[in-house]
Design a protein around this motif. Structure first.
Motif, PDB file in Angstrom:
ATOM      1  N   UNK A   1      -7.315 107.449 -87.347  1.00 38.73           N
ATOM      2  CA  UNK A   1      -8.060 106.422 -87.946  1.00 38.73           C
ATOM      3  C   UNK A   1      -8.446 105.166 -86.754  1.00 38.73           C
ATOM      4  N   UNK A   2      -9.762 105.274 -86.406  1.00 30.40           N
ATOM      5  CA  UNK A   2     -10.014 104.383 -85.157  1.00 30.40           C
ATOM      6  C   UNK A   2     -11.229 103.718 -85.471  1.00 30.40           C
ATOM      7  N   UNK A   3     -11.172 102.438 -84.814  1.00 30.40           N
ATOM      8  CA  UNK A   3     -12.235 101.404 -84.959  1.00 30.40           C
ATOM      9  C   UNK A   3     -12.447 100.903 -83.573  1.00 30.40           C
ATOM     10  N   UNK A   4     -13.492 101.006 -83.031  1.00 30.82           N
ATOM     11  CA  UNK A   4     -14.021 100.641 -81.496  1.00 30.82           C
ATOM     12  C   UNK A   4     -15.291  99.676 -81.646  1.00 30.82           C
ATOM     13  N   UNK A   5     -15.341  98.588 -80.536  1.00 32.22           N
ATOM     14  CA  UNK A   5     -16.391  97.848 -80.329  1.00 32.22           C
ATOM     15  C   UNK A   5     -16.255  97.846 -78.663  1.00 32.22           C
ATOM     16  N   UNK A   6     -17.497  97.800 -78.347  1.00 40.14           N
ATOM     17  CA  UNK A   6     -17.773  98.160 -76.803  1.00 40.14           C
ATOM     18  C   UNK A   6     -18.878  97.064 -76.594  1.00 40.14           C
ATOM     19  N   UNK A   7     -18.923  96.131 -75.524  1.00 33.19           N
ATOM     20  CA  UNK A   7     -20.056  95.265 -75.029  1.00 33.19           C
ATOM     21  C   UNK A   7     -20.283  95.663 -73.385  1.00 33.19           C
ATOM     22  N   UNK A   8     -21.270  95.956 -73.270  1.00 30.75           N
ATOM     23  CA  UNK A   8     -21.845  96.232 -71.809  1.00 30.75           C
ATOM     24  C   UNK A   8     -23.155  95.466 -71.381  1.00 30.75           C
ATOM     25  N   UNK A   9     -22.873  94.612 -70.374  1.00 27.82           N
ATOM     26  CA  UNK A   9     -23.785  94.056 -69.637  1.00 27.82           C
ATOM     27  C   UNK A   9     -24.440  94.601 -68.379  1.00 27.82           C
ATOM     28  N   UNK A  10     -25.302  94.946 -67.968  1.00 26.65           N
ATOM     29  CA  UNK A  10     -25.887  95.167 -66.365  1.00 26.65           C
ATOM     30  C   UNK A  10     -27.386  94.243 -66.434  1.00 26.65           C
ATOM     31  N   UNK A  11     -27.165  93.856 -64.883  1.00 32.65           N
ATOM     32  CA  UNK A  11     -28.431  93.285 -64.539  1.00 32.65           C
ATOM     33  C   UNK A  11     -28.698  93.435 -63.193  1.00 32.65           C
ATOM     34  N   UNK A  12     -30.045  93.534 -62.870  1.00 36.27           N
ATOM     35  CA  UNK A  12     -30.659  93.986 -61.464  1.00 36.27           C
ATOM     36  C   UNK A  12     -31.447  92.986 -61.119  1.00 36.27           C
ATOM     37  N   UNK A  13     -32.045  93.000 -59.705  1.00 39.62           N
ATOM     38  CA  UNK A  13     -32.906  92.217 -59.169  1.00 39.62           C
ATOM     39  C   UNK A  13     -34.283  92.542 -60.008  1.00 39.62           C
ATOM     40  N   UNK A  14     -34.477  93.632 -60.275  1.00 43.59           N
ATOM     41  CA  UNK A  14     -35.958  94.000 -60.867  1.00 43.59           C
ATOM     42  C   UNK A  14     -35.894  93.776 -62.401  1.00 43.59           C
ATOM     43  N   UNK A  15     -34.658  93.583 -63.018  1.00 38.96           N
ATOM     44  CA  UNK A  15     -34.892  93.159 -64.516  1.00 38.96           C
ATOM     45  C   UNK A  15     -33.890  92.122 -64.893  1.00 38.96           C
TER      46      UNK A  15
ATOM     47  N   UNK B   1     -11.881  95.974 -89.272  1.00 43.12           N
ATOM     48  CA  UNK B   1     -11.454  96.244 -90.440  1.00 43.12           C
ATOM     49  C   UNK B   1      -9.959  96.940 -90.392  1.00 43.12           C
ATOM     50  N   UNK B   2      -9.492  97.177 -89.193  1.00 38.51           N
ATOM     51  CA  UNK B   2      -8.471  98.165 -89.284  1.00 38.51           C
ATOM     52  C   UNK B   2      -7.270  97.440 -88.292  1.00 38.51           C
ATOM     53  N   UNK B   3      -7.365  96.147 -88.320  1.00 37.27           N
ATOM     54  CA  UNK B   3      -6.291  95.289 -87.690  1.00 37.27           C
ATOM     55  C   UNK B   3      -5.004  95.198 -88.398  1.00 37.27           C
ATOM     56  N   UNK B   4      -4.780  95.683 -89.788  1.00 39.23           N
ATOM     57  CA  UNK B   4      -3.779  95.799 -90.582  1.00 39.23           C
ATOM     58  C   UNK B   4      -3.124  96.836 -90.348  1.00 39.23           C
ATOM     59  N   UNK B   5      -2.008  96.973 -89.924  1.00 41.63           N
ATOM     60  CA  UNK B   5      -1.268  98.435 -89.801  1.00 41.63           C
ATOM     61  C   UNK B   5      -0.958  99.004 -91.054  1.00 41.63           C
ATOM     62  N   UNK B   6      -0.582  98.214 -92.090  1.00 40.43           N
ATOM     63  CA  UNK B   6      -0.180  98.522 -93.300  1.00 40.43           C
ATOM     64  C   UNK B   6      -1.388  99.467 -94.004  1.00 40.43           C
ATOM     65  N   UNK B   7      -2.496  98.580 -93.948  1.00 41.68           N
ATOM     66  CA  UNK B   7      -3.589  99.269 -94.817  1.00 41.68           C
ATOM     67  C   UNK B   7      -4.129 100.464 -94.057  1.00 41.68           C
ATOM     68  N   UNK B   8      -3.734 100.445 -92.814  1.00 43.81           N
ATOM     69  CA  UNK B   8      -4.370 101.722 -92.206  1.00 43.81           C
ATOM     70  C   UNK B   8      -3.373 102.824 -92.604  1.00 43.81           C
ATOM     71  N   UNK B   9      -1.964 102.297 -92.388  1.00 42.43           N
ATOM     72  CA  UNK B   9      -0.895 103.697 -92.725  1.00 42.43           C
ATOM     73  C   UNK B   9      -1.324 104.126 -94.238  1.00 42.43           C
ATOM     74  N   UNK B  10      -1.624 103.439 -95.223  1.00 43.74           N
ATOM     75  CA  UNK B  10      -2.000 103.981 -96.351  1.00 43.74           C
ATOM     76  C   UNK B  10      -3.253 104.836 -96.448  1.00 43.74           C
ATOM     77  N   UNK B  11      -4.366 104.548 -95.564  1.00 43.05           N
ATOM     78  CA  UNK B  11      -5.408 105.522 -95.341  1.00 43.05           C
ATOM     79  C   UNK B  11      -5.148 106.776 -94.889  1.00 43.05           C
ATOM     80  N   UNK B  12      -4.158 106.657 -93.728  1.00 45.93           N
ATOM     81  CA  UNK B  12      -3.831 107.797 -92.979  1.00 45.93           C
ATOM     82  C   UNK B  12      -2.898 108.557 -94.139  1.00 45.93           C
ATOM     83  N   UNK B  13      -2.016 108.196 -94.934  1.00 47.14           N
ATOM     84  CA  UNK B  13      -1.210 108.819 -95.789  1.00 47.14           C
ATOM     85  C   UNK B  13      -2.072 109.673 -96.898  1.00 47.14           C
TER      86      UNK B  13
END
Length: 494
Positions: free
Chosen positions: A38-52, A8-20
């Motif tokens: 004003x920050x939008x973040x997405x994180x992906x983490x994958x872990x695998x072991x012999x037991x699981x 939702x925050x890839x548009x710099x112009x729209x983000x600047x208006x929200x900050x103003x």
């Protein structure tokens, strides 16, 4: 569609208006400064072991954090943003908190020197979007890494991991700065433990400290050759089971880039954080043996030691265009020929010693106040190859990859253990040794540095670091070429 066109925050112009909108809501009498992130973040983490099987987690958030300086007292508030009403509510709370701080008798009054407005855009260069890689490709890579790492029968545990993160980070201040930054990170790790001969030995790649993460796309993961390296660390863990124990005493040795990265982080990056030096972190993260008047006079290391903070270097977790107070990224010499020249600082801490900020104010996200974290803090390369450095060493050891560490709250007394050590005789690397450790004091260690290999041997590593109350994570970069030290105590952990 590029890797940065998401959310939702890839548009710099729209983000600047929200900050103003946020800043408009706090500009009342008594407010000398305010900023909004004003920050939008997405994180992906994958872990695998012999037991699981694979543990896959996806986290995302979007929100705003607002700081207000009212009559010299700070107020901060943050909220997830679902509508413009949330922006106004956060602004009102930040202002109310600043007024409450102002009402406290004897409250500390911050004097923030003005900063010329700086506006612009920064984004990570990406070839392959890590979020565009199919789930099947990620799962297949994890399985192949685990299979290669655990091939020897002596391997008792193995873990493989992949991670990716993307962020839109927008900033504006009442001084007129408007900044837009778009980040993408990719990383991977592998770790094994082998058991036998009455011992347990560990090997890891590409770094023992959570693997390695770069500010780059999936092309970084592909370039790590994880399956090939997993096979190597599996075999090396088994070799360590019957390797001789490293000796004790005093020795000359070369420290590889991965171990040097942690050495820099613990005994240099933290020690040069100005908030620690001023005592602001004393009750949680500690202080520093370095004093606020050390710049320009204190000998920290040998003439071979040149350490720089440089977030303008692309590709690591400490790379950016502006810090979280809007200070433009610049290259800052921290130590030159062994003498301290400057500190890692924020606007507030720098003002308290009459200096300019070095642009090290950073936060984990919209929910946290910016605090002083390392950026890209590097030991500058010298000259020559690792082989030439080994010739210069003569007899000693080559060590790398951290196994254990401990350092006191002043960043003065420390000890480290490494996963591997190789005996060096007449400049030639020989047998593998286990259980290598070394220690001493920070000034003694850095003054023992005789030489650093050249830029062709330099490697950088991305690291997480916890700090602050409430605790937040900072993500930063450290790097070095192999480094030769003389007459350092070894075998300190037994």
């Amino acid at each position: 569609m590029t890797a940065h066109e998401w959310g939702d925050l890839s548009d710099d112009v729209a983000a600047a208006a929200m900050l103003a909108e946020a800043l408009d809501a706090v500009q009342v009498r008594g407010v000398s400064y305010a900023d909004a992130r004003l920050i939008e973040a997405e994180e992906l983490r994958l872990y695998s072991t012999l037991e699981a099987g694979v543990d896959e987690r996806v986290e995302n958030n979007l929100g705003i954090g607002i700081r207000v300086l009212y009559n010299g007292s700070w107020g901060f508030a943050s909220l997830p943003v679902w509508s413009s009403a949330d922006i106004r509510t956060a602004a009102e709370r930040a202002l109310a908190n600043a007024r409450a701080a102002d009402s406290v008798s004897g409250a500390y009054r911050t004097e923030l020197p003005p900063l010329p407005p700086a506006s612009g855009r920064y984004q990570t260069e990406v070839v392959v979007d890590p979020f565009g890689v199919s789930a099947s490709a990620r799962y297949e890579l994890l399985a192949a890494v685990l299979s290669a790492a655990s091939a020897p029968t002596e391997i008792v545990t193995a873990q493989a991991g992949l991670n990716a993160k993307r962020q839109h980070r927008h900033f504006a201040s009442t001084e007129g700065s408007v900044q837009h930054q778009h980040f993408i990170e990719s990383g991977a790790m592998a770790l094994v433990n082998a058991a036998g001969n009455g011992t347990l030995q560990r090997r890891s790649f590409p770094n023992s400290f959570h693997g390695n993460t770069a500010q780059a796309g999936w092309e970084y993961v592909e370039g790590l050759r994880m399956v090939e390296e997993a096979d190597r660390i599996g075999r090396e863990a088994v070799e360590l089971l019957t390797a001789p124990l490293a000796p004790s005493g005093y020795a000359d040795f070369i420290i590889g880039p991965a171990q040097m990265a942690l050495q820099i982080h613990e005994s240099t990056g933290h020690a040069l954080e100005l908030d620690r030096i001023l005592g602001d972190e004393a009750n949680y993260a500690g202080t520093s043996f370095i004093t606020k008047d050390a710049a320009g006079s204190m000998r920290y290391g040998s003439p071979a030691v040149n350490i720089t903070s440089d977030p303008t270097v692309p590709g690591t977790r400490g790379s950016f265009g502006f810090d979280d107070e809007g200070v433009p990224a610049t290259r800052q010499p921290l130590i030159t020929e062994g003498i301290i020249q400057n500190f890692l600082s924020t606007r507030d801490s720098a003002a308290r010693i009459g200096a300019d900020s070095t642009g090290a104010a950073r936060s984990d996200g919209w929910g946290y106040l910016p605090v002083c974290f390392s950026t890209n803090v590097f030991l500058e390369p010298g000259e020559g190859s690792t082989e030439e450095l080994e010739d210069r060493l003569g007899d000693g050891f080559y060590i790398d990859d951290n196994r254990s560490w401990s350092i006191d709250e002043r960043r003065h007394d420390f000890q480290f253990g490494t996963e591997v050590a190789y005996e060096v005789k007449n400049g030639r690397r020989g047998r593998l040794l286990r259980g290598f450790s070394y220690g001493g004091t920070t000034p003694q260690f850095w003054q023992s540095v005789e030489a650093v290999a050249g830029p062709e041997e330099f490697k950088a590593f991305g690291m997480p670091c916890g700090k602050g109350e409430p605790k937040q994570w900072g993500f930063l970069g450290h790097g070095a070429s192999p480094t030769l030290v003389r007459d350092v105590r070894i075998g300190v952990d037994r």
